[in-house]
Design a protein around this motif. Structure first.
Motif, mmCIF file in Angstrom:
data_model
loop_
_atom_site.group_PDB
_atom_site.id
_atom_site.type_symbol
_atom_site.label_atom_id
_atom_site.label_comp_id
_atom_site.label_asym_id
_atom_site.label_seq_id
_atom_site.Cartn_x
_atom_site.Cartn_y
_atom_site.Cartn_z
ATOM 1 N N LEU A 1 0.793 -1.275 0.333
ATOM 2 C CA LEU A 1 -0.022 -0.068 0.068
ATOM 3 C C LEU A 1 0.981 1.332 0.222
ATOM 4 N N TYR B 1 1.624 7.595 3.824
ATOM 5 C CA TYR B 1 0.496 6.620 4.012
ATOM 6 C C TYR B 1 -0.327 7.163 3.867
ATOM 7 N N THR B 2 -0.670 7.981 5.658
ATOM 8 C CA THR B 2 -1.852 8.283 5.849
ATOM 9 C C THR B 2 -2.137 9.794 5.199
ATOM 10 N N GLY B 3 -1.753 9.970 4.090
ATOM 11 C CA GLY B 3 -2.059 11.392 3.539
ATOM 12 C C GLY B 3 -2.168 12.440 4.847
ATOM 13 N N HIS C 1 -8.874 8.564 11.289
ATOM 14 C CA HIS C 1 -8.372 8.645 9.896
ATOM 15 C C HIS C 1 -6.948 7.458 9.842
ATOM 16 N N THR D 1 -8.053 3.668 10.412
ATOM 17 C CA THR D 1 -8.587 3.937 8.760
ATOM 18 C C THR D 1 -7.841 2.644 8.288
ATOM 19 N N MET D 2 -6.397 3.931 8.316
ATOM 20 C CA MET D 2 -4.954 3.338 7.093
ATOM 21 C C MET D 2 -4.744 2.092 8.032
ATOM 22 N N GLN E 1 -6.170 -0.826 7.151
ATOM 23 C CA GLN E 1 -6.192 -1.560 5.626
ATOM 24 C C GLN E 1 -4.741 -2.243 5.517
ATOM 25 N N VAL F 1 -10.986 -6.406 7.669
ATOM 26 C CA VAL F 1 -11.437 -6.463 7.445
ATOM 27 C C VAL F 1 -13.331 -5.465 7.747
ATOM 28 N N LEU G 1 -12.847 -2.105 9.539
ATOM 29 C CA LEU G 1 -12.046 -0.689 9.211
ATOM 30 C C LEU G 1 -12.986 0.461 9.745
ATOM 31 N N LYS G 2 -14.478 -0.067 10.670
ATOM 32 C CA LYS G 2 -15.140 0.720 12.015
ATOM 33 C C LYS G 2 -14.709 0.222 13.110
ATOM 34 N N LEU H 1 -6.479 -1.762 -2.939
ATOM 35 C CA LEU H 1 -6.072 -0.602 -3.862
ATOM 36 C C LEU H 1 -6.787 1.172 -3.866
ATOM 37 N N ARG I 1 -9.756 1.117 -2.504
ATOM 38 C CA ARG I 1 -10.243 1.695 -1.374
ATOM 39 C C ARG I 1 -9.608 2.434 -0.259
ATOM 40 N N PHE I 2 -8.446 1.978 -0.392
ATOM 41 C CA PHE I 2 -7.325 2.264 -0.046
ATOM 42 C C PHE I 2 -7.014 3.927 0.037
ATOM 43 N N LEU J 1 -10.367 5.940 1.245
ATOM 44 C CA LEU J 1 -10.032 6.321 2.678
ATOM 45 C C LEU J 1 -8.940 7.511 2.682
ATOM 46 N N ARG J 2 -8.123 7.201 2.090
ATOM 47 C CA ARG J 2 -7.024 8.121 2.526
ATOM 48 C C ARG J 2 -7.221 9.365 1.885
ATOM 49 N N GLU J 3 -7.131 9.568 0.461
ATOM 50 C CA GLU J 3 -7.741 11.165 -0.123
ATOM 51 C C GLU J 3 -8.826 11.864 0.979
ATOM 52 N N ASN K 1 -9.983 16.024 -0.830
ATOM 53 C CA ASN K 1 -8.963 15.757 -2.255
ATOM 54 C C ASN K 1 -10.326 14.791 -3.620
ATOM 55 N N TYR L 1 -17.255 8.137 -0.884
ATOM 56 C CA TYR L 1 -15.636 8.234 0.890
ATOM 57 C C TYR L 1 -16.469 7.896 1.504
ATOM 58 N N LYS M 1 -16.357 3.216 2.913
ATOM 59 C CA LYS M 1 -15.479 3.319 4.546
ATOM 60 C C LYS M 1 -16.383 1.859 4.400
ATOM 61 N N ASP N 1 -17.187 -3.694 1.608
ATOM 62 C CA ASP N 1 -15.791 -4.470 1.454
ATOM 63 C C ASP N 1 -15.940 -5.239 0.057
#
Lengths: 399, 399
Positions: free
Chosen positions: A253, A315-317, A373, A376-377, A380, A385, A387-388, B253, B255-256, B259-261, B265, B281, B285, B288
């Motif tokens: 990633l 990676y996290t932006g 955030h 979440t990063m 991933q 699975v 993510l929440k 990729l 999804r990542f 979520l990153r952006e 963005n 977005y 979240k 899946d």
């Protein structure tokens, strides 16, 4: 009720950390120990070995009474900002003292050094600036400036030692915050920061323990160096994720992100400075593994830690712009509590100077949303699975 | 030597495509067939089922003499820009005619429609604008405007049919380029665009063929619908990558990246318009899988194709700003050639109006670098370890 604070990562929690927590309680005479702990990304610019909830459980099992999250912005920052976030939170939650492990082991030399540097602040900054201009790394520049100022006289802290440096930043942060929190230190024992596990010693560094894991040592083999409760938490995490966190695990990633962004955009991310964006981009093009990537990017000018922090933010932006938009912590995020911790919070409630947040949904400002955030990063990267999970995991209570 | 051009995706190449190429040659009386083919991402906003080199091999095996890459910017664009890039390249390489498959099957109605719309351009635009304001999709708005103008009279092309629409855009593009290239059309036979495979018919849509693959049908079972050479190319690709390209495969990729952006963005990427960034977005979240994601994002206002194009640009990091920086193709990228194709190039060399590029290293402008970038992004979605394949794969020669 009297609280002592510590600033920790527990990545993972081992016997050395246990010793630190016990000594902090003893030295301070406090009724409870409050730990401010990094979240999913750590000060060396790495994803955590196990998630923050697992590490919170480890902390509670090891006798910590309150676990508070150090927000992403401080947890992944260089020493001075890391210290600022940690000390500000301990101050806000009402700790009378804080206690850090150091090679020095005595607080007097730190107080002397702080006084010296406060009185010669301008001179010190000029020395640092001069050293950086010669092209050496920031930590080394800091040390050169310090040596120039103390002139090698006795009675000052030895700021060539990693834990002494961090400790010094804690004192400096407390001073800048005009906090009345009292600094304490205990002697670090056993293993040095980067030491691999030494057979026969009951203390190993967290780095050594992680390396042993990745080399395939089983969780059980490490029981000499960690409390049973930590082992059991690690086992649980391994069962849930099927893996432990590392840059090697996160590399696909990270690499995709670096190659997608390109050098022009990479410059926008926090800590990415002075032309290194091209090296990062070109290295990601060819390197099939994180270790190869790192060997291509590392240089005299940038420490591995410094580069890893850049990578964390890529990676996290997380951009320079966002970094500059923050000052002091705006909330206290509760990750876990013991019975004593809970009663402390009930007792102190009105004297806590920041909002106490138990649920992610209540993290309403941009600093807090950044923590969500980051989780979440992280999840991933761990190929989770869930993510929440940030929203479905309440503070851990250990009664 | 006389060349006829076709604009293709070959995703993958099947009997319908074979028929098209053969008919193009016959109708035009040309000595060779030039195909402008999409690269790693396609017009419906999807990663290609197999990479462009595999599809080039299929094309050469099916009798195509020259395979030219349609740059990313056109290959992933809506019909008018897709057509502009394709026709401009066929014109630049010296084709005397181009031939497209259509439901209409006759060129006269297209010519009539083009003349009508040219003469009533302002009126047409006003109708389109009006229709869009009511909240219906762009293709539907286009069609409503067109119907309002023709008033249902005979002799015009039926622009409710997908291949007729695309064909009309080809004619429009040729007119705008003031090109003397001659338009030809042949009747599409067998399967409609989205039809699943119908047993007993030797023609199936590419969509149907891909679906059959993902449902687990073996490569051999599809031999009714594809030439043997295509099957053998698919097998080779499957051996190399261990998978075929699809959004489902690329979703982790994608999804990542979404979520990153974050929504702020996401707005920057090409085709992302009018508040859909929040929906994209929020859907990423929770979803899946790509299919779940798409079911959450799709609406009356946006077709699946339109959304997929947004996702392609988010995935590759292609912004509105970059989109607006391009006009016409700046090079001809050669992907493959037959013996006749090679001799055509030698013969015509001096009359080709754009630089002919055989090696990725010679793609020096930003349009060309974007094609290289798209390949790097595609190969990561395919989990390939050969990210430099763009530089190590010369044009395919089939003597």
């Amino acid at each position: 009720m009297k609280a002592v604070g510590i600033i920790v990562e527990y990545n993972p929690l081992h016997n050395g950390h246990l010793h630190h927590a016990q000594q902090a309680r003893a030295e301070s005479g406090a009724d409870l120990v409050v730990a401010v702990m990094s979240g999913q990304f750590l000060q060396r610019g790495e994803p955590a070995f196990v998630d923050k909830w697992t590490r919170t459980q480890m902390a509670l099992d090891a006798g910590i009474d309150l676990v508070i999250e150090l927000p992403y912005i401080y947890a992944t920052a260089q020493a001075s900002d890391f210290a600022k976030g940690g000390v500000a939170l301990l101050d806000a939650i009402g700790c009378e003292s804080f206690c850090f492990g150091s090679e020095q082991g005595q607080i007097a030399p730190f107080l002397n050094s702080l006084q010296l540097l406060t009185e010669h602040a301008a001179e010190y900054q000029a020395f640092i600036h001069e050293a950086i201009q010669t092209g050496i790394s920031y930590p080394k520049s800091l040390n050169n400036a310090y040596l120039a100022l103390t002139g090698g006289q006795p009675g000052f802290a030895d700021l060539t030692q990693p834990n002494n440096i961090l400790g010094f930043h804690y004192l400096e942060a407390a001073q800048r915050l005009s906090s009345s929190i009292k600094p304490l230190t205990i002697q670090r024992i056993g293993a040095n920061f980067h030491d691999p596990i030494t057979v026969g010693l009951p203390i190993a560094s967290a780095t050594g323990i992680r390396e042993a894991f990745f080399k395939g040592n089983s969780v059980e083999e490490l029981s000499t160096y960690m409390p049973e409760s930590s082992i059991s938490s690690l086992k649980k995490a391994e069962k849930e994720y099927g893996k432990f966190g590392s840059w090697e695990q996160f590399y696909p990633l990270l690499r995709f992100t670096i190659l997608r962004e390109g050098p022009e955009n990479l410059k926008l991310y926090a800590e990415v400075t002075e032309g290194i964006e091209n090296l990062i981009y070109q290295s990601a093009k060819t390197a099939d593994s994180f270790e190869i990537f790192m060997s291509l990017v590392k240089s005299k000018r940038y420490t591995r830690t410094r580069i890893q922090r850049m990578l964390t933010h890529i990676y996290t932006g997380f951009t320079w712009q966002t970094l500059h938009s923050f000052q002091l912590p705006s909330y206290i995020r509760l990750l876990g509590m013991s019975e004593i911790g809970k009663s402390y919070l009930n007792h102190k409630k009105k004297n806590i100077s920041l909002p106490l947040i138990s649920r992610a949904a209540d993290l309403s400002d941009s600093m807090g949303k950044l923590d969500i955030h980051a989780t979440t990063m992280y999840l991933q990267g761990m190929e989770s699975v869930h993510l929440k999970k940030e929203f479905t995991t309440p503070p851990i209570y250990r009664g």
